[in-house]
Structure formats: structure tokens, C-alpha cells
Motif scaffolding. Structure first.
Motif, PDB file in Angstrom:
ATOM      1  N   GLN A  10      -8.684   5.619 -46.721  1.00 16.21           N
ATOM      2  CA  GLN A  10      -8.904   6.958 -46.173  1.00 16.21           C
ATOM      3  C   GLN A  10      -7.764   7.284 -45.232  1.00 16.21           C
ATOM      4  N   LEU A  11      -7.059   8.367 -45.537  1.00 17.94           N
ATOM      5  CA  LEU A  11      -5.932   8.776 -44.710  1.00 17.94           C
ATOM      6  C   LEU A  11      -6.320   9.954 -43.823  1.00 17.94           C
ATOM      7  N   HIS A  12      -6.577  11.117 -44.419  1.00 16.55           N
ATOM      8  CA  HIS A  12      -6.986  12.251 -43.591  1.00 16.55           C
ATOM      9  C   HIS A  12      -8.499  12.222 -43.373  1.00 16.55           C
ATOM     10  N   ILE A  13      -8.940  12.909 -42.338  1.00 15.87           N
ATOM     11  CA  ILE A  13     -10.366  12.962 -42.017  1.00 15.87           C
ATOM     12  C   ILE A  13     -10.870  14.404 -42.138  1.00 15.87           C
ATOM     13  N   HIS A  14     -12.178  14.531 -42.192  1.00 10.13           N
ATOM     14  CA  HIS A  14     -12.837  15.852 -42.173  1.00 10.13           C
ATOM     15  C   HIS A  14     -12.855  16.309 -40.714  1.00 10.13           C
ATOM     16  N   THR A  15     -12.047  17.314 -40.406  1.00  5.31           N
ATOM     17  CA  THR A  15     -11.883  17.739 -39.010  1.00  5.31           C
ATOM     18  C   THR A  15     -12.905  18.804 -38.616  1.00  5.31           C
ATOM     19  N   SER A  30     -16.465  36.812 -34.870  1.00  5.79           N
ATOM     20  CA  SER A  30     -16.595  35.355 -34.737  1.00  5.79           C
ATOM     21  C   SER A  30     -15.300  34.680 -35.179  1.00  5.79           C
ATOM     22  N   VAL A  31     -14.671  33.980 -34.259  1.00  2.00           N
ATOM     23  CA  VAL A  31     -13.431  33.267 -34.559  1.00  2.00           C
ATOM     24  C   VAL A  31     -13.715  31.766 -34.583  1.00  2.00           C
ATOM     25  N   TYR A  32     -13.484  31.168 -35.736  1.00  2.00           N
ATOM     26  CA  TYR A  32     -13.656  29.726 -35.890  1.00  2.00           C
ATOM     27  C   TYR A  32     -12.284  29.065 -35.947  1.00  2.00           C
ATOM     28  N   LEU A  33     -12.152  27.944 -35.262  1.00  2.00           N
ATOM     29  CA  LEU A  33     -10.909  27.191 -35.256  1.00  2.00           C
ATOM     30  C   LEU A  33     -11.100  25.901 -36.040  1.00  2.00           C
ATOM     31  N   LYS A  34     -10.225  25.698 -37.020  1.00  2.00           N
ATOM     32  CA  LYS A  34     -10.245  24.475 -37.829  1.00  2.00           C
ATOM     33  C   LYS A  34      -9.242  23.508 -37.219  1.00  2.00           C
ATOM     34  N   TYR A  35      -9.775  22.502 -36.524  1.00  2.00           N
ATOM     35  CA  TYR A  35      -8.964  21.638 -35.680  1.00  2.00           C
ATOM     36  C   TYR A  35      -8.272  20.517 -36.468  1.00  2.00           C
ATOM     37  N   ASP A  36      -7.272  20.889 -37.262  1.00  2.00           N
ATOM     38  CA  ASP A  36      -6.549  19.852 -37.994  1.00  2.00           C
ATOM     39  C   ASP A  36      -5.532  19.129 -37.124  1.00  2.00           C
ATOM     40  N   ASN A  37      -5.367  19.571 -35.899  1.00  2.00           N
ATOM     41  CA  ASN A  37      -4.577  18.804 -34.941  1.00  2.00           C
ATOM     42  C   ASN A  37      -5.278  17.496 -34.573  1.00  2.00           C
ATOM     43  N   MET A  38      -6.522  17.340 -35.000  1.00  2.00           N
ATOM     44  CA  MET A  38      -7.285  16.126 -34.713  1.00  2.00           C
ATOM     45  C   MET A  38      -7.185  15.085 -35.830  1.00  2.00           C
ATOM     46  N   GLN A  39      -6.318  15.349 -36.811  1.00  2.00           N
ATOM     47  CA  GLN A  39      -6.030  14.323 -37.809  1.00  2.00           C
ATOM     48  C   GLN A  39      -5.392  13.110 -37.131  1.00  2.00           C
ATOM     49  N   THR A 151      -7.878  20.810 -49.440  1.00  2.00           N
ATOM     50  CA  THR A 151      -9.113  20.239 -48.891  1.00  2.00           C
ATOM     51  C   THR A 151      -9.504  20.877 -47.564  1.00  2.00           C
ATOM     52  N   VAL A 152      -8.547  21.504 -46.874  1.00  2.00           N
ATOM     53  CA  VAL A 152      -8.892  22.153 -45.604  1.00  2.00           C
ATOM     54  C   VAL A 152      -9.875  23.298 -45.854  1.00  2.00           C
ATOM     55  N   ILE A 153      -9.700  24.016 -46.959  1.00  2.00           N
ATOM     56  CA  ILE A 153     -10.624  25.097 -47.310  1.00  2.00           C
ATOM     57  C   ILE A 153     -11.942  24.535 -47.826  1.00  2.00           C
ATOM     58  N   GLU A 154     -11.892  23.457 -48.561  1.00  2.00           N
ATOM     59  CA  GLU A 154     -13.124  22.830 -49.044  1.00  2.00           C
ATOM     60  C   GLU A 154     -14.010  22.423 -47.872  1.00  2.00           C
ATOM     61  N   GLU A 155     -13.404  21.889 -46.821  1.00  4.08           N
ATOM     62  CA  GLU A 155     -14.175  21.502 -45.635  1.00  4.08           C
ATOM     63  C   GLU A 155     -14.712  22.724 -44.899  1.00  4.08           C
ATOM     64  N   ILE A 156     -13.904  23.775 -44.817  1.00  2.00           N
ATOM     65  CA  ILE A 156     -14.360  25.011 -44.172  1.00  2.00           C
ATOM     66  C   ILE A 156     -15.569  25.567 -44.916  1.00  2.00           C
ATOM     67  N   ALA A 157     -15.517  25.538 -46.237  1.00  2.00           N
ATOM     68  CA  ALA A 157     -16.641  26.030 -47.053  1.00  2.00           C
ATOM     69  C   ALA A 157     -17.894  25.198 -46.802  1.00  2.00           C
ATOM     70  N   GLU A 158     -17.711  23.907 -46.649  1.00  2.05           N
ATOM     71  CA  GLU A 158     -18.851  23.012 -46.415  1.00  2.05           C
ATOM     72  C   GLU A 158     -19.483  23.260 -45.047  1.00  2.05           C
ATOM     73  N   LYS A 163     -18.687  32.853 -46.576  1.00  4.09           N
ATOM     74  CA  LYS A 163     -17.295  33.199 -46.859  1.00  4.09           C
ATOM     75  C   LYS A 163     -16.684  33.894 -45.654  1.00  4.09           C
ATOM     76  N   PRO A 164     -15.539  33.399 -45.152  1.00  4.61           N
ATOM     77  CA  PRO A 164     -14.884  34.094 -44.040  1.00  4.61           C
ATOM     78  C   PRO A 164     -14.262  35.401 -44.524  1.00  4.61           C
ATOM     79  N   ASP A 165     -14.026  36.311 -43.604  1.00  2.72           N
ATOM     80  CA  ASP A 165     -13.390  37.582 -43.970  1.00  2.72           C
ATOM     81  C   ASP A 165     -11.870  37.470 -43.992  1.00  2.72           C
ATOM     82  N   VAL A 166     -11.331  36.551 -43.188  1.00  2.00           N
ATOM     83  CA  VAL A 166      -9.882  36.350 -43.093  1.00  2.00           C
ATOM     84  C   VAL A 166      -9.607  34.892 -42.742  1.00  2.00           C
TER      85      VAL A 166
END
Length: 326
Positions: A10-15, A30-39, A151-158, A163-166
Motif C-alpha cells: 500500500q503506497l497511497h492512503i484514503h485521505t 458547502s466547501v469540502y477540502l480533500k486533504y491529499d497533503n496528508m499522503q 482515485t482521488v475522485i473515487e474517494e470523494i464519491a465514497e 455529486k459535487p457542483d464544482v
């Protein structure tokens, strides 16, 4: 490590995907932040780079060669170490010394400094990768890179369950943008627009979409060096005609301001390349696009990808704060 075991690593994680209350209060949606800086390597790059390195391992590769002044090189060195492969990273002269030290001492990579900008380093890396057992790992221009980034979008969907607007992303060479579009299509979200953010002096994507063909910048003059590809990948330009993408260019000062704001709001330290994406919400880009009729009025949910920060420290951010009078 046996090459058949590459998939088990396992290299990357689900952030985390977290609602930003300060940004939601500021913007009215509603603003959601996808914290991929936590990889593990502090950036999204590990998704695509790790995916490509795993495939290389399975094909018999013994030596990873990367060209990057920051996040992609760190991701390649980390992936190589986890997979039991040797790694050589060619970096341009603009690479921070703390990044070079990390590549060498923490991740065990052979580091060579070559050229003023990333494109010069890439040419050297491509030469080295011709040696037997070597695989060149591009920072952004490879289908396996885009597949990994999707996979970043796959995790966001999960996690988001709707569905986000933007979706807002930074664009350097276009690898993350390609992965985001692929992920949106895979999730059945082809109607979700993407705002592609760049800074003046590192705006090869905007130059390309304006011209209608790939454009090579004469130099990278932005402080956002990790957006510093002189030319973007051709697939990112192709997607511009196939998906709703809004290319936006901001000043360095806005990117640095966003870095400072997210540090205050969420205690998160990111680099200017990531600040460019965050400026998409901090600098009221969405209302501007709505006023121009480019985005719909009833936006309720926005996701911004916090792409990373391995190439920054507090001392450097404070220098930029002073430089731009913030």
C-alpha cells in the motif's frame, strides 16, 4: 521483494474529505477540502506515481528514474523504497535544499541537480532511463499516472455521498487534471465542471487553451515552482474540449494569501502550487465565473483538492508573506 508482491504494497492512503466551516461561511456554499497533503509524501503525486512504479516493478524494473523539483520526485523515491527498487531523481536548480536532503537522506535516492527548470531535468532523466532495468516515471504525462490520480475522485464519491457542483484543482503539467476528469467520468459525473487554477508565470495550461494548441513557456517565473512545467501534457488539452473545464490564472500573491489563510483556518501548511487551488475559494473565483455566465447560479457543494506541501516549510512561507506584503 518478489515482483508478484507489488500489488500487496500500500503506497497511497484514503485521505480525509472534510467540510471547511470557515470557507463555507465565507462563500455561502458547502466547501469540502480533500486533504491529499496528508499522503505519506505530503502530496497527491503518490497516487499516480505509485501506481506507475507498481506496474514497473511487476514488469521487471529494478531502477526508478524520475525528474522533479518536488512532490513527484519525493513520491517516486518513496514508492521505490517501499517496493525495494533503486531510485534516481533528477531535480532542477530551483529545488529547495531541504527537498534534496530529504530525497537523499530520508528516502535513499540518488539525486542529481540538472538544469534551470523541470524540462531540462526531464531530458537528463530520459537519457538515464535508457539503461537496462530502468523505468522513467514522468511527474504527470502517462496514462498510468492519470489512472492513479483518478482515485482521488473515487474517494470523494465514497465519502461525500453526493455529486459535487464544482471541483477545484491546481494545474502544473496536467496530470492531476487528467486524473480528476477520468475519475469524474468513471463515477458518472461527466456534468461536474472543473476549475483549473494556475499562477502567472506558470500558466502553460491557460496559454494552451487560449491558443488552441500546446504552448511552451519561455521560463517559469512564478514562486509556485511545483506548477512549473513549460508545456502541459496533450491529454489535458484534449479534455478541455471534452469536459467543462474553466482555466483560471491568478497572481502569486493570491496563492500565497491562500496558503496563509488555510494555515490560520485549518492549521495546514501547503505550498504555493496548492495555494493556487485554494485561491479558487479564498479569492472568490466561483462568483466571478457565475457573473460571467460560465458556472450555474445554484451551486451548493464545492470540493477543492488540497494537493500538497512537501516543497514548503514555515520559514519559506514567511519569506513569501514578507515579499508580497501580506
Amino acid at each position: 521483494m518478489d515482483k508478484s508482491k507489488a500489488d500487496d504494497v500500500q503506497l497511497h492512503i484514503h485521505t480525509p474529505l472534510l467540510l471547511s466551516r470557515p470557507l463555507s461561511r465565507k462563500t455561502g456554499f458547502s466547501v469540502y477540502l480533500k486533504y491529499d497533503n496528508m499522503q505519506p509524501t505530503e502530496s497527491f503525486k503518490l497516487r499516480g506515481v505509485g501506481h506507475l512504479c507498481k506496474k514497473g516493478k511487476k514488469s521487471g524494473c529494478t531502477h526508478i528514474v524520475s525528474s522533479s523539483g518536488g512532490n513527484a520526485g519525493v513520491a517516486a523515491a518513496y514508492a521505490a523504497k517501499q517496493l525495494g527498487l533503486a531510485a534516481t531523481v533528477i531535480v532542477p536548480e530551483t529545488t529547495p535544499q531541504f527537498t534534496v536532503d530529504r530525497l537523499r537522506h530520508e528516502l535513499g535516492a540518488n539525486v542529481e541537480i540538472h538544469g534551470k527548470v523541470w524540462n531540462h531535468a526531464e531530458q537528463r532523466a530520459l537519457e538515464l532511463a535508457k539503461q537496462p532495468g530502468c523505468v522513467y516515471v514522468s511527474p504527470f504525462d502517462h496514462p498510468d499516472i492519470w489512472e492513479g490520480h483518478a482515485t482521488v475522485i473515487e474517494e470523494i464519491a465514497e465519502d461525500l455521498k453526493e455529486k459535487p457542483d464544482v471541483v477545484i484543482v491546481s494545474v502544473g503539467g496536467g496530470g492531476l487534471l487528467c486524473g480528476v476528469v477520468q475519475g469524474l467520468w468513471k463515477m458518472g459525473w461527466k456534468d461536474v465542471p472543473v476549475i483549473a487554477m494556475e499562477t502567472v508565470g506558470a500558466d502553460a495550461y491557460n496559454a494552451a487553451v487560449t491558443a488552441g494548441h500546446l504552448v511552451t513557456l519561455p521560463d517559469i517565473t512564478s514562486v509556485a515552482k511545483c506548477l512549473g512545467a513549460l508545456t502541459v501534457c496533450s491529454q489535458s488539452l484534449k479534455y478541455y474540449s471534452e469536459h467543462e473545464i474553466h482555466s483560471v490564472v491568478i497572481e502569486d500573491k493570491e496563492a500565497i494569501s491562500a496558503c496563509l489563510n488555510i494555515l490560520d483556518d485549518h492549521r495546514v501548511l501547503v505550498e504555493p502550487a496548492c495555494g493556487a487551488a485554494l485561491a479558487g475559494v479564498y479569492s472568490d473565483i466561483i462568483p466571478k465565473l457565475q457573473k460571467e455566465g460560465k458556472l450555474k447560479e445554484n451551486i451548493k457543494t464545492v470540493v477543492a483538492v488540497v494537493c500538497g506541501g512537501s516543497s514548503v516549510n514555515l520559514q519559506q512561507l514567511l519569506k513569501w508573506k514578507e515579499q508580497f506584503g501580506l
